[in-house]
Design an enzyme around this catalytic site. Sequence first.
Site, PDB file in Angstrom:
ATOM      1  N   PRO A 265      40.570  33.882  49.181  1.00 18.84           N
ATOM      2  CG  PRO A 265      42.547  34.257  47.462  1.00 18.84           C
ATOM      3  CD  PRO A 265      40.986  33.713  47.718  1.00 18.84           C
ATOM      4  CG  ASP A 438      38.515  37.340  46.136  1.00 16.55           C
ATOM      5  OD1 ASP A 438      39.792  37.017  46.386  1.00 16.55           O
ATOM      6  OD2 ASP A 438      37.810  36.691  45.728  1.00 16.55           O
ATOM      7  CG  HIS A 439      45.115  39.397  48.506  1.00 16.75           C
ATOM      8  ND1 HIS A 439      45.885  40.338  47.463  1.00 16.75           N
ATOM      9  CD2 HIS A 439      45.756  39.669  49.909  1.00 16.75           C
ATOM     10  CE1 HIS A 439      46.808  41.107  48.237  1.00 16.75           C
ATOM     11  NE2 HIS A 439      46.962  40.735  49.558  1.00 16.75           N
ATOM     12  NE  ARG A 440      39.550  34.460  44.624  1.00 16.79           N
ATOM     13  CZ  ARG A 440      38.478  33.691  44.547  1.00 16.79           C
ATOM     14  NH1 ARG A 440      38.485  32.407  43.801  1.00 16.79           N
ATOM     15  NH2 ARG A 440      37.240  33.922  44.815  1.00 16.79           N
TER      16      ARG A 440
END
Length: 468
Positions: A265, A438-440
């Site tokens: 994401p 990466d938003h994680r």
Amino acid sequence: MSREFLLPDLGEGLTEAEIVAWLVAPGDTIVIDQAVVEVESAKSIVELPSPYGGVVASLFGEPGQVIHAGQVLLTVTDAGAAPDVLGVPVDAATAVSQSEGSGAVLVGYGTTESTRPARKVAAGRFGTPRAADAPAPPAPTPPVAPARAERPAEVAASVSTTIDSSGTVDPARRSPVVSPIVRRLARENGFDASMLAGSGPNALVLRSDVEDHIRALTAPTVVVAPPPSAAPTAPDDASADIRIPITGLRKVVSQRLTTSRREIPEATIWLDVDATALFAARDQLLKATGERFSVTALIARFVVAGLREFPVLNSSVDTASKEILQHGAVNLGIAAQTSRGLMVPVIHGAHTMSTRQLRDSLATLVAQSPDGTFSPSALTGGTFTLNNFGSLGVDGSAAIINHPEAAILGIGRMIERPWVVDHELAVRTVVELSMVFDHRVCDGGTAAGFLTYVARCIENPVSLLADL
């Protein structure tokens, strides 16, 4: 006794390769670890040495054919039992015992401790037989290696016997083609480069020969009206669809980018930066040291420093264990556009390098970029990617993260723009930085902190001294 040489495991999960060129022919006497075939995997082009010595009995596969791990490449028979296909006695001293060992180069075979012998050049690759020595076309005998390089006049005589309607391509001709780029260019345009009459030494087919033939194929032709009794000929359909197989490097790139889009994401942020002081610092370095430092090398230095300040961006996500794996080493990937396609060679251990060492490592990668001749190890292990797409003439891009990394930083064009300095309008050299993360792994605050850190170093390179 006949022994089969199978395509070995090429490592890195690669299960197939394309035959680029055979370096031997049936009837050639070879020794252990002699290079016999050149293959192109999704990672690189390599020469494979034979794990056996003896006489080549047969070859399996043609240049351009894709083969899979475990398939037979060639068969080798004992030199003593081999027929005298070359017309001279086989030297028993060249026969190597099957029990002789071989060290590891690729999984399953490799080199001995002794010095590797000089490669025996195959006639089909670097030259053609003399007209007097060449077998008659109807005879199904294997090709015979020439005793010497033929003279240009003999080449001209041997390659101009029959031609097709194009006046250039002869299906019976086998001119030598060394460059895999030339071979691929011809194949992508629907013909075999070896069927051309090469203009190089010993009828070697050059890239200019292939390009000339492509121009001849695409040039407008003079249409002659058929006689009244002849049936009309349908014109070529210029709007016909073309199917391009997704193989080799393009296949690997497609799989990796698809995985990245499916699993990560990502979020994109960007920032315009005044790079005027960076160019001034580059000029000062040249004056002080007498050495040139590219702008990309200096930004790479800032990126490595930024990753030490924001180490979570130097990470990957382990989906199996549901953990963020934060890497201790900074292995900086440099996106490069090559003749084989987009590749990302890696500068391993960039965090341990001085600015000078980082510059030299980057220069080495740039020198290899035009033809994409990177070793497989140079294309693995990256933890963060730097992409200078400004060299392509664009300002920014929402790039796709190089899976399994967590972020990628892009550098846009560096051009003069109006800029406000001390409340006054001035002309400054401005660059746009764009970052995808990466938003994680982190939130926008961490990514923005990294991006503004790199931006401050570009706007004021001296500020980096505080962190050294």
